[in-house]
Design a protein around this motif. Structure first.
Motif, mmCIF file in Angstrom:
data_model
loop_
_atom_site.group_PDB
_atom_site.id
_atom_site.type_symbol
_atom_site.label_atom_id
_atom_site.label_comp_id
_atom_site.label_asym_id
_atom_site.label_seq_id
_atom_site.Cartn_x
_atom_site.Cartn_y
_atom_site.Cartn_z
ATOM 1 N N ALA A 161 3.601 -5.594 2.174
ATOM 2 C CA ALA A 161 4.637 -4.593 2.439
ATOM 3 C C ALA A 161 4.937 -3.796 1.174
ATOM 4 O O ALA A 161 5.145 -4.365 0.099
ATOM 5 C CB ALA A 161 5.903 -5.269 2.952
ATOM 6 N N VAL A 162 4.938 -2.478 1.312
ATOM 7 C CA VAL A 162 5.319 -1.586 0.214
ATOM 8 C C VAL A 162 6.633 -0.922 0.597
ATOM 9 O O VAL A 162 6.696 -0.153 1.560
ATOM 10 C CB VAL A 162 4.241 -0.518 -0.052
ATOM 11 C CG1 VAL A 162 4.673 0.390 -1.203
ATOM 12 C CG2 VAL A 162 2.898 -1.165 -0.351
ATOM 13 N N ILE A 163 7.686 -1.241 -0.136
ATOM 14 C CA ILE A 163 9.003 -0.635 0.084
ATOM 15 C C ILE A 163 9.426 -0.014 -1.240
ATOM 16 O O ILE A 163 9.983 -0.676 -2.114
ATOM 17 C CB ILE A 163 10.037 -1.681 0.551
ATOM 18 C CG1 ILE A 163 9.538 -2.407 1.804
ATOM 19 C CG2 ILE A 163 11.385 -1.017 0.826
ATOM 20 C CD1 ILE A 163 10.412 -3.566 2.231
ATOM 21 N N GLY A 164 9.068 1.233 -1.411
ATOM 22 C CA GLY A 164 9.297 1.895 -2.698
ATOM 23 C C GLY A 164 8.088 1.729 -3.597
ATOM 24 O O GLY A 164 7.227 2.600 -3.657
ATOM 25 N N THR A 165 8.006 0.586 -4.288
ATOM 26 C CA THR A 165 6.842 0.308 -5.139
ATOM 27 C C THR A 165 6.417 -1.151 -4.979
ATOM 28 O O THR A 165 7.225 -2.017 -4.638
ATOM 29 C CB THR A 165 7.135 0.573 -6.633
ATOM 30 O OG1 THR A 165 8.199 -0.281 -7.065
ATOM 31 C CG2 THR A 165 7.489 2.026 -6.871
ATOM 32 N N LEU A 166 5.146 -1.379 -5.229
ATOM 33 C CA LEU A 166 4.586 -2.736 -5.200
ATOM 34 C C LEU A 166 3.541 -2.851 -6.296
ATOM 35 O O LEU A 166 2.613 -2.041 -6.370
ATOM 36 C CB LEU A 166 3.935 -3.033 -3.845
ATOM 37 C CG LEU A 166 3.109 -4.334 -3.777
ATOM 38 C CD1 LEU A 166 4.029 -5.552 -3.840
ATOM 39 C CD2 LEU A 166 2.246 -4.367 -2.519
ATOM 40 N N ASP A 167 3.700 -3.843 -7.161
ATOM 41 C CA ASP A 167 2.696 -4.141 -8.184
ATOM 42 C C ASP A 167 1.816 -5.278 -7.679
ATOM 43 O O ASP A 167 2.308 -6.379 -7.412
ATOM 44 C CB ASP A 167 3.358 -4.555 -9.504
ATOM 45 C CG ASP A 167 4.015 -3.389 -10.219
ATOM 46 O OD1 ASP A 167 3.606 -2.240 -9.979
ATOM 47 O OD2 ASP A 167 4.951 -3.629 -11.010
ATOM 48 N N LEU A 168 0.523 -5.000 -7.550
ATOM 49 C CA LEU A 168 -0.431 -6.001 -7.087
ATOM 50 C C LEU A 168 -1.365 -6.357 -8.230
ATOM 51 O O LEU A 168 -2.044 -5.485 -8.787
ATOM 52 C CB LEU A 168 -1.242 -5.466 -5.901
ATOM 53 C CG LEU A 168 -2.382 -6.361 -5.405
ATOM 54 C CD1 LEU A 168 -1.834 -7.681 -4.867
ATOM 55 C CD2 LEU A 168 -3.210 -5.644 -4.343
ATOM 56 N N THR A 169 -1.406 -7.635 -8.585
ATOM 57 C CA THR A 169 -2.312 -8.098 -9.630
ATOM 58 C C THR A 169 -3.636 -8.502 -8.999
ATOM 59 O O THR A 169 -3.678 -9.365 -8.121
ATOM 60 C CB THR A 169 -1.714 -9.297 -10.388
ATOM 61 O OG1 THR A 169 -0.479 -8.904 -10.998
ATOM 62 C CG2 THR A 169 -2.671 -9.779 -11.473
ATOM 63 N N VAL A 170 -4.700 -7.847 -9.431
ATOM 64 C CA VAL A 170 -6.045 -8.123 -8.922
ATOM 65 C C VAL A 170 -6.865 -8.738 -10.046
ATOM 66 O O VAL A 170 -6.928 -8.190 -11.147
ATOM 67 C CB VAL A 170 -6.726 -6.832 -8.416
ATOM 68 C CG1 VAL A 170 -8.142 -7.128 -7.943
ATOM 69 C CG2 VAL A 170 -5.905 -6.206 -7.298
ATOM 70 N N ILE A 171 -7.475 -9.882 -9.762
ATOM 71 C CA ILE A 171 -8.300 -10.558 -10.765
ATOM 72 C C ILE A 171 -9.755 -10.200 -10.504
ATOM 73 O O ILE A 171 -10.331 -10.583 -9.484
ATOM 74 C CB ILE A 171 -8.089 -12.081 -10.710
ATOM 75 C CG1 ILE A 171 -6.611 -12.403 -10.962
ATOM 76 C CG2 ILE A 171 -8.968 -12.777 -11.747
ATOM 77 C CD1 ILE A 171 -6.263 -13.861 -10.816
ATOM 78 N N GLY A 172 -10.334 -9.441 -11.419
ATOM 79 C CA GLY A 172 -11.699 -8.973 -11.253
ATOM 80 C C GLY A 172 -12.726 -10.001 -11.683
ATOM 81 O O GLY A 172 -12.485 -10.826 -12.564
ATOM 82 N N SER A 173 -13.877 -9.949 -11.051
ATOM 83 C CA SER A 173 -14.986 -10.857 -11.347
ATOM 84 C C SER A 173 -15.966 -10.174 -12.302
ATOM 85 O O SER A 173 -15.817 -8.996 -12.622
ATOM 86 C CB SER A 173 -15.697 -11.231 -10.049
ATOM 87 O OG SER A 173 -16.442 -10.123 -9.572
ATOM 88 N N PRO A 174 -17.019 -10.877 -12.755
ATOM 89 C CA PRO A 174 -18.016 -10.235 -13.619
ATOM 90 C C PRO A 174 -18.737 -9.055 -12.968
ATOM 91 O O PRO A 174 -19.299 -8.214 -13.663
ATOM 92 C CB PRO A 174 -18.994 -11.376 -13.922
ATOM 93 C CG PRO A 174 -18.170 -12.617 -13.812
ATOM 94 C CD PRO A 174 -17.222 -12.341 -12.685
#
Length: 234
Positions: A161-174
């Motif tokens: 859910a995005v209500i205004g703003t949302l910070d999503l942390t994505v962990i990237g692979s090699p």
């Protein structure tokens, strides 16, 4: 009943359980680097641009040598046809029993030889993509059984859910990957200092590439967002 470690193809066939193939050796080659070198007139050596757009690789070869108990030349002929019809020239997804959190994807070649009556030698060779892919992407349910407690990452990026703003942390692979972003309403996403417009439905932004490490995607708007991401490793 005795069983053997093996490889599952397309989540439906197993080397031993379905074909009776007992693995004798496995050779998983590393992919060659795609080198980009530019000759510089009047200068020694060359200009190495290989890493300019990120390191890229050629395909890799996965070779599996097996034996199979077929007892007679008549049984051998039938077994060869069964294996070849399923694998030879076909593109398959390969999950190794001993590395079940990932899969390889490649086109198969089957080579068979028979030197004695009881057993035949079957060599399976696959021309695979350079990376092995994580078995589960960020959209599906993950299971404990194939999950790697040391290196596995649980990614839950769906229906947020995005209500205004949302910070999503994505962990990237090699493996550098461009994710697919699906939103219910018009919104924006900020990533690495750049802001991108998102339209309702599926969005694919080639410039939004997730590399190895931890990254933050900031969504602004109102609605729901799902980020489809699948990592990979050499």
């Amino acid at each position: 009943m005795k069983t053997y470690l093996g490889i599952t193809f397309d989540e439906e066939k197993h080397t031993y359980d379905d074909f009776g193939l007992r693995i004798k050796s496995v050779n998983i080659g590393l992919p060659a680097t795609k080198e980009n070198r530019i000759e510089v007139p009047g200068a020694d050596g060359y200009l190495d641009m290989t890493d300019y757009f990120g390191t890229r690789y050629e395909n890799r070869t996965v070779q599996v040598e097996c034996d199979v108990e077929d007892r007679s030349y008549e049984n051998w002929a039938g077994k060869v046809s069964q294996i070849s019809n399923y694998l030879h020239g076909k593109k398959r997804k390969l999950v190794l029993d001993w590395d079940s959190g990932y899969y390889y994807e490649g086109r198969g070649t089957v080579k068979v030889s028979k030197e004695n009556r009881p057993y035949s030698t079957v060599t399976l060779e696959f021309d695979c993509d350079p990376y092995k892919y994580e078995l589960y992407d960020s959209s599906g349910d993950w299971l404990w059984d194939p999950f790697d407690l040391d290196d596995g990452i649980i990614r839950e990026y769906g229906n947020l859910a995005v209500i205004g703003t949302l910070d999503l942390t994505v962990i990237g692979s090699p493996m550098s990957t461009v994710p697919e972003i699906t939103v219910s309403m018009t919104m924006t996403v900020e990533y690495e200092g750049e802001t991108y417009d998102l339209l309702p439905g599926l969005n694919y932004l080639p410039d939004l590439e997730i590399t190895e490490g931890e990254h933050i995607m900031t969504f602004t708007g109102n609605g729901t967002v799902s980020v489809l991401y699948r990592g990979g490793s050499l």
